[in-house]
Write a protein that holds these residues in place. Structure first.
Motif, short mmCIF file in Angstrom:
data_model
loop_
_atom_site.label_atom_id
_atom_site.label_comp_id
_atom_site.label_asym_id
_atom_site.label_seq_id
_atom_site.Cartn_x
_atom_site.Cartn_y
_atom_site.Cartn_z
N GLY A 197 -47.70 52.37 -9.63
CA GLY A 197 -47.43 52.06 -11.04
C GLY A 197 -46.23 52.77 -11.62
O GLY A 197 -46.03 52.76 -12.83
N VAL A 198 -45.40 53.37 -10.78
CA VAL A 198 -44.19 54.07 -11.24
C VAL A 198 -42.98 53.41 -10.60
O VAL A 198 -42.98 53.10 -9.41
N LEU A 199 -41.93 53.22 -11.40
CA LEU A 199 -40.70 52.63 -10.90
C LEU A 199 -40.00 53.60 -9.95
O LEU A 199 -39.70 54.73 -10.33
N VAL A 200 -39.75 53.15 -8.74
CA VAL A 200 -39.00 53.96 -7.78
C VAL A 200 -37.54 53.92 -8.16
O VAL A 200 -36.85 54.94 -8.17
N SER A 201 -37.05 52.74 -8.48
CA SER A 201 -35.68 52.54 -8.94
C SER A 201 -35.59 51.13 -9.52
O SER A 201 -36.50 50.34 -9.37
N LEU A 202 -34.48 50.87 -10.17
CA LEU A 202 -34.23 49.52 -10.68
C LEU A 202 -33.36 48.78 -9.67
O LEU A 202 -32.36 49.33 -9.19
N PRO A 203 -33.72 47.55 -9.34
CA PRO A 203 -32.92 46.79 -8.39
C PRO A 203 -31.51 46.52 -8.92
O PRO A 203 -31.32 46.34 -10.12
N TRP A 252 -44.14 54.31 -16.91
CA TRP A 252 -43.52 53.57 -15.81
C TRP A 252 -42.50 54.43 -15.08
O TRP A 252 -42.21 54.18 -13.91
N CYS A 253 -41.92 55.39 -15.77
CA CYS A 253 -40.80 56.17 -15.23
C CYS A 253 -41.19 57.56 -14.77
O CYS A 253 -40.38 58.26 -14.17
N ASP A 254 -42.40 57.99 -15.04
CA ASP A 254 -42.83 59.36 -14.80
C ASP A 254 -42.67 59.74 -13.33
O ASP A 254 -43.42 59.29 -12.47
N THR A 274 -35.82 56.27 -12.50
CA THR A 274 -35.09 55.84 -13.70
C THR A 274 -35.74 56.50 -14.91
O THR A 274 -36.78 57.11 -14.82
N ASP A 275 -35.07 56.36 -16.05
CA ASP A 275 -35.62 56.97 -17.27
C ASP A 275 -36.03 55.88 -18.26
O ASP A 275 -35.59 54.74 -18.16
N HIS A 276 -36.86 56.24 -19.22
CA HIS A 276 -37.42 55.27 -20.16
C HIS A 276 -36.37 54.66 -21.07
O HIS A 276 -36.49 53.51 -21.47
N VAL A 277 -35.31 55.39 -21.38
CA VAL A 277 -34.26 54.87 -22.27
C VAL A 277 -33.50 53.74 -21.56
O VAL A 277 -33.24 52.68 -22.15
N THR A 278 -33.17 53.96 -20.30
CA THR A 278 -32.49 52.92 -19.52
C THR A 278 -33.38 51.70 -19.38
O THR A 278 -32.93 50.55 -19.54
#
Length: 172
Positions: free
Chosen positions: A98-104, A139-141, A145-149
């Protein structure tokens, strides 16, 4: 041994060199170190990691590959699934627990991932920026990536709308 454990054990260049040296001729730690061209200490660490993964057997006087465990891992892993839904493949690749590893980097894949994240917001409900940030931080914890991005991408992709510090989900 899982395919993931095997991949993790062989993910490092040094461990692969040690594994290859053991596959080629086995032997003791000194012989493997000479064959791999690595310091004995690095080889000992690599052997410990490979043994923990179940790939190598260290009997004390000889190192050898556990061929039966490798065969077992190959049997249980099975062939890669080609019928998997492409959207599920994107989510499996870029989300871990449930956490973003990175953004594609590819826009299509990023859109799939962002649409999934946008599902955290109920349509028709207005969210203050603080609440949006709180939801997106989950999602970002500890991820890549960070929540602002993430928030900016959601707005840029027209999945969330923003006006005067208030956000809402666009679409169904």
């Amino acid at each position: 041994m899982t395919a993931q454990a095997l991949a993790g054990a062989l993910a490092d260049d040094g461990r692969r060199r040690v594994f290859a040296a053991i596959v080629l001729d086995g032997g003791d730690l000194a012989a493997v170190a000479a064959r791999a061209g690595l310091p004995a200490r690095q080889v000992a660490t690599a052997v410990r990691r490979l043994a923990d993964a179940g790939v190598v057997v260290d009997s004390g006087d000889e190192l050898r590959v556990d061929a039966e465990r490798l065969r077992e891992a190959a049997r249980t892993a099975g062939p890669p699934s080609r019928s998997e839904d492409p959207e599920q493949r994107v989510l499996r690749t870029f989300l871990r627990d449930g956490v973003l590893v990175s953004l594609p980097a590819q826009r299509g894949r990023r859109r799939v991932l962002l649409a999934h994240v946008a599902g955290s917001f109920e349509p028709g409900i207005r969210y203050p920026e603080r609440q949006v940030d709180e939801l997106l931080r989950r999602w970002c914890d500890g991820g890549g990536t960070d929540h602002v991005t993430l928030r900016r991408h959601l707005v840029d992709e027209c999945l969330l709308a923003r006006e005067q510090g208030v956000y809402w989900r666009i679409g169904p």
